[in-house]
Design a protein around this motif. Structure first.
Motif, PDB file in Angstrom:
ATOM      1  N   LYS A 194       0.831  -1.208   0.000  1.00 28.90           N
ATOM      2  CA  LYS A 194       0.000   0.000   0.000  1.00 28.90           C
ATOM      3  C   LYS A 194       0.864   1.257   0.000  1.00 28.90           C
ATOM      4  O   LYS A 194       0.622   2.209   0.750  1.00 28.90           O
ATOM      5  CB  LYS A 194      -0.946   0.021   1.211  1.00 28.90           C
ATOM      6  CG  LYS A 194      -1.902  -1.155   1.292  1.00 28.90           C
ATOM      7  CD  LYS A 194      -2.817  -1.036   2.497  1.00 28.90           C
ATOM      8  CE  LYS A 194      -3.756  -2.234   2.601  1.00 28.90           C
ATOM      9  NZ  LYS A 194      -4.644  -2.137   3.778  1.00 28.90           N
ATOM     10  N   VAL A 235      -0.391   4.927   0.154  1.00 32.16           N
ATOM     11  CA  VAL A 235      -1.494   5.165  -0.774  1.00 32.16           C
ATOM     12  C   VAL A 235      -2.619   4.178  -0.449  1.00 32.16           C
ATOM     13  O   VAL A 235      -2.737   3.737   0.689  1.00 32.16           O
ATOM     14  CB  VAL A 235      -1.026   5.055  -2.242  1.00 32.16           C
ATOM     15  CG1 VAL A 235      -0.098   6.214  -2.592  1.00 32.16           C
ATOM     16  CG2 VAL A 235      -0.347   3.723  -2.536  1.00 32.16           C
ATOM     17  N   GLY A 236      -3.441   3.827  -1.449  1.00 26.09           N
ATOM     18  CA  GLY A 236      -4.554   2.926  -1.201  1.00 26.09           C
ATOM     19  C   GLY A 236      -4.150   1.471  -1.248  1.00 26.09           C
ATOM     20  O   GLY A 236      -2.963   1.117  -1.267  1.00 26.09           O
ATOM     21  N   TYR A 282       0.148   9.951 -10.329  1.00 20.05           N
ATOM     22  CA  TYR A 282      -1.173   9.344 -10.155  1.00 20.05           C
ATOM     23  C   TYR A 282      -1.005   7.828 -10.057  1.00 20.05           C
ATOM     24  O   TYR A 282      -0.317   7.220 -10.884  1.00 20.05           O
ATOM     25  CB  TYR A 282      -2.084   9.696 -11.333  1.00 20.05           C
ATOM     26  CG  TYR A 282      -2.561  11.137 -11.300  1.00 20.05           C
ATOM     27  CD1 TYR A 282      -3.877  11.445 -10.964  1.00 20.05           C
ATOM     28  CD2 TYR A 282      -1.687  12.184 -11.578  1.00 20.05           C
ATOM     29  CE1 TYR A 282      -4.308  12.766 -10.911  1.00 20.05           C
ATOM     30  CE2 TYR A 282      -2.105  13.504 -11.525  1.00 20.05           C
ATOM     31  CZ  TYR A 282      -3.415  13.786 -11.191  1.00 20.05           C
ATOM     32  OH  TYR A 282      -3.841  15.092 -11.134  1.00 20.05           O
ATOM     33  N   ASN A 308      -5.319   2.436  -7.314  1.00 18.94           N
ATOM     34  CA  ASN A 308      -5.414   1.541  -6.159  1.00 18.94           C
ATOM     35  C   ASN A 308      -6.462   0.472  -6.461  1.00 18.94           C
ATOM     36  O   ASN A 308      -7.668   0.675  -6.266  1.00 18.94           O
ATOM     37  CB  ASN A 308      -5.792   2.341  -4.912  1.00 18.94           C
ATOM     38  CG  ASN A 308      -4.767   3.426  -4.615  1.00 18.94           C
ATOM     39  OD1 ASN A 308      -3.571   3.173  -4.558  1.00 18.94           O
ATOM     40  ND2 ASN A 308      -5.237   4.652  -4.433  1.00 18.94           N
ATOM     41  N   THR A 340      -9.860   3.473  -6.187  1.00 18.55           N
ATOM     42  CA  THR A 340      -9.498   4.890  -6.148  1.00 18.55           C
ATOM     43  C   THR A 340      -8.190   5.134  -6.912  1.00 18.55           C
ATOM     44  O   THR A 340      -7.462   4.200  -7.246  1.00 18.55           O
ATOM     45  CB  THR A 340      -9.293   5.396  -4.705  1.00 18.55           C
ATOM     46  OG1 THR A 340      -8.230   4.651  -4.086  1.00 18.55           O
ATOM     47  CG2 THR A 340     -10.563   5.278  -3.888  1.00 18.55           C
ATOM     48  N   SER A 372      -4.802   7.636  -6.186  1.00 14.06           N
ATOM     49  CA  SER A 372      -4.123   8.567  -5.288  1.00 14.06           C
ATOM     50  C   SER A 372      -3.325   9.570  -6.113  1.00 14.06           C
ATOM     51  O   SER A 372      -2.667   9.196  -7.086  1.00 14.06           O
ATOM     52  CB  SER A 372      -3.161   7.828  -4.348  1.00 14.06           C
ATOM     53  OG  SER A 372      -3.854   6.978  -3.469  1.00 14.06           O
ATOM     54  N   ILE A 422      -0.288  12.247  -5.897  1.00  9.18           N
ATOM     55  CA  ILE A 422       0.870  12.586  -5.078  1.00  9.18           C
ATOM     56  C   ILE A 422       1.486  13.890  -5.567  1.00  9.18           C
ATOM     57  O   ILE A 422       1.738  14.057  -6.764  1.00  9.18           O
ATOM     58  CB  ILE A 422       1.926  11.456  -5.137  1.00  9.18           C
ATOM     59  CG1 ILE A 422       1.356  10.163  -4.529  1.00  9.18           C
ATOM     60  CG2 ILE A 422       3.213  11.862  -4.438  1.00  9.18           C
ATOM     61  CD1 ILE A 422       2.234   8.955  -4.752  1.00  9.18           C
ATOM     62  N   VAL A 477       0.283  12.428  -0.469  1.00  8.69           N
ATOM     63  CA  VAL A 477      -0.978  12.345  -1.198  1.00  8.69           C
ATOM     64  C   VAL A 477      -1.788  13.608  -0.933  1.00  8.69           C
ATOM     65  O   VAL A 477      -2.015  13.979   0.222  1.00  8.69           O
ATOM     66  CB  VAL A 477      -1.771  11.092  -0.777  1.00  8.69           C
ATOM     67  CG1 VAL A 477      -3.163  11.094  -1.404  1.00  8.69           C
ATOM     68  CG2 VAL A 477      -1.013   9.832  -1.194  1.00  8.69           C
ATOM     69  N   ASP A 484      -4.777  14.152  -2.888  1.00  6.29           N
ATOM     70  CA  ASP A 484      -6.161  13.909  -3.300  1.00  6.29           C
ATOM     71  C   ASP A 484      -6.351  12.412  -3.514  1.00  6.29           C
ATOM     72  O   ASP A 484      -5.401  11.689  -3.849  1.00  6.29           O
ATOM     73  CB  ASP A 484      -6.497  14.665  -4.587  1.00  6.29           C
ATOM     74  CG  ASP A 484      -7.988  14.952  -4.737  1.00  6.29           C
ATOM     75  OD1 ASP A 484      -8.788  14.419  -3.939  1.00  6.29           O
ATOM     76  OD2 ASP A 484      -8.354  15.707  -5.653  1.00  6.29           O
ATOM     77  N   THR A 485      -7.569  11.969  -3.282  1.00  2.06           N
ATOM     78  CA  THR A 485      -7.952  10.585  -3.555  1.00  2.06           C
ATOM     79  C   THR A 485      -9.248  10.614  -4.338  1.00  2.06           C
ATOM     80  O   THR A 485     -10.236  11.223  -3.894  1.00  2.06           O
ATOM     81  CB  THR A 485      -8.137   9.774  -2.256  1.00  2.06           C
ATOM     82  OG1 THR A 485      -6.901   9.804  -1.514  1.00  2.06           O
ATOM     83  CG2 THR A 485      -8.512   8.333  -2.561  1.00  2.06           C
TER      84      THR A 485
END
Length: 317
Positions: free
Chosen positions: A237, A255-256, A272, A275, A280, A282, A284, A291, A293-294
């Motif tokens: 992850k 991340v996810g 980008y 996940n 999703t 993530s 960066i 991160v 935004d998700t």
């Protein structure tokens, strides 16, 4: 006259927008992400179980390889509509990359064990090159003189695109993602089984260094300025950030679940990551290494490709 000038300006701005294209494996779809707003602005139906996305060098077409569909979906980047579905690319096509100088693109097939060579204009299969089972990645060198195929069973195979003959095979089993330094002097390969990344000298194919990263690294991307390499660690992850000069890990970013595909914007400001286990993407920030935004996608996002740099000069990237 003013109205026409304004329309021309709006058209130019629209053409300069950046987009990411994300394959949603278990939705049989492709999400279109506006990078300026980080919002999904469209969803396109493609073939069964799409596992990768690629954009033609001129930015006009998007290609998804459809694992269960044994096909390639070709999409217009202008209209976001399917142009063609290409068959005859073996069982479970897995990735795609392009040689604009030869007007070709290359698609490895996981179960057929072959690299398929297609015409970029007609989408016709021109050749099938036997390589070995378990093909998962492909990369055309920056000077377009070699085609590299990665495999979980056959190592790294290097092909001469002039003759479509195998030039060399590197017995690096469990090889997955591959990318190149911008000058083409080095190439980087994820070793999914040994939780590491190998860096090779492109002229000699000599292994220069192997660096430990997270568990089961799959996606890999080098920054356009040649300073960093980003690795998606599917079972950790996380994303590892490596210094391209020393090839040591500088940062590890959470991340996810099951990060799979990874791409960087032309300006090197955002990475980008899809996940797969979280549905999703993530986002960066490469300056802050965190991160910011998700984004919710379809089910099991896997492949990702971002508008090529020739369509963008410092806009939103």
């Amino acid at each position: 006259m003013f109205k026409q000038d304004n329309q021309d300006k709006q058209t130019e701005l629209a053409q300069r927008r950046l987009f990411a294209y994300i394959t949603n494996q278990d939705n049989d779809s492709l999400s279109v992400l506006d990078i300026g707003t980080n919002r999904i602005i469209g969803t396109i139906r493609v073939g069964q179980l799409p596992n990768s996305a690629a954009i033609s060098p001129d930015g006009k077409r998007i290609y998804t390889t459809n694992g269960a569909g044994n096909s390639i979906t070709v999409i217009s980047a202008q209209t976001n509509r399917v142009i063609e579905t290409v068959k005859g690319v073996g069982t479970e096509p897995f990735a795609a990359d392009f040689s604009i100088s030869r007007n070709r693109y290359y698609v490895p097939s996981f179960y057929s064990g072959s690299l398929f060579v297609l015409d970029l204009d007609t989408n016709k299969v021109l050749d099938e090159i036997p390589v070995g089972n378990g093909l998962v990645g492909v990369g055309v060198s920056p000077d377009q003189s070699k085609v590299y195929v990665t495999s979980v069973g056959a190592g790294i195979t290097i092909i001469n695109p002039k003759t479509n003959q195998v030039m060399a095979t590197i017995p690096n089993l469990d090889s997955w993602g591959i990318d190149f330094s911008p000058d083409g002097a080095r190439y980087y390969v994820n070793n999914a089984g040994s939780n590491s990344v190998s860096v090779y000298d492109a002229s000699s194919n000599k292994l220069l260094q192997k660096t430990a990263v997270g568990l089961a690294p799959l996606g890999i991307v080098a920054s356009g300025d040649g300073r960093r390499v980003y690795v998606a660690n599917s079972r950790s992850k996380s994303v590892s950030v490596l210094d391209a000069a020393s090839f040591r890990v500088l940062n590890t970013i959470a991340v996810g679940s099951v990060p799979f595909g990874i791409a960087i914007t032309p300006g090197n400001r955002r990475v980008y990551v899809t996940n797969f286990g979280s549905n999703t993407v993530s986002v960066i920030d490469t300056a802050a290494n965190r991160v910011i935004d998700t984004i919710r996608t379809g089910v099991n996002p896997r492949g990702i490709a971002i508008t090529p740099p020739r369509l963008e000069e410092g806009v939103n990237g």
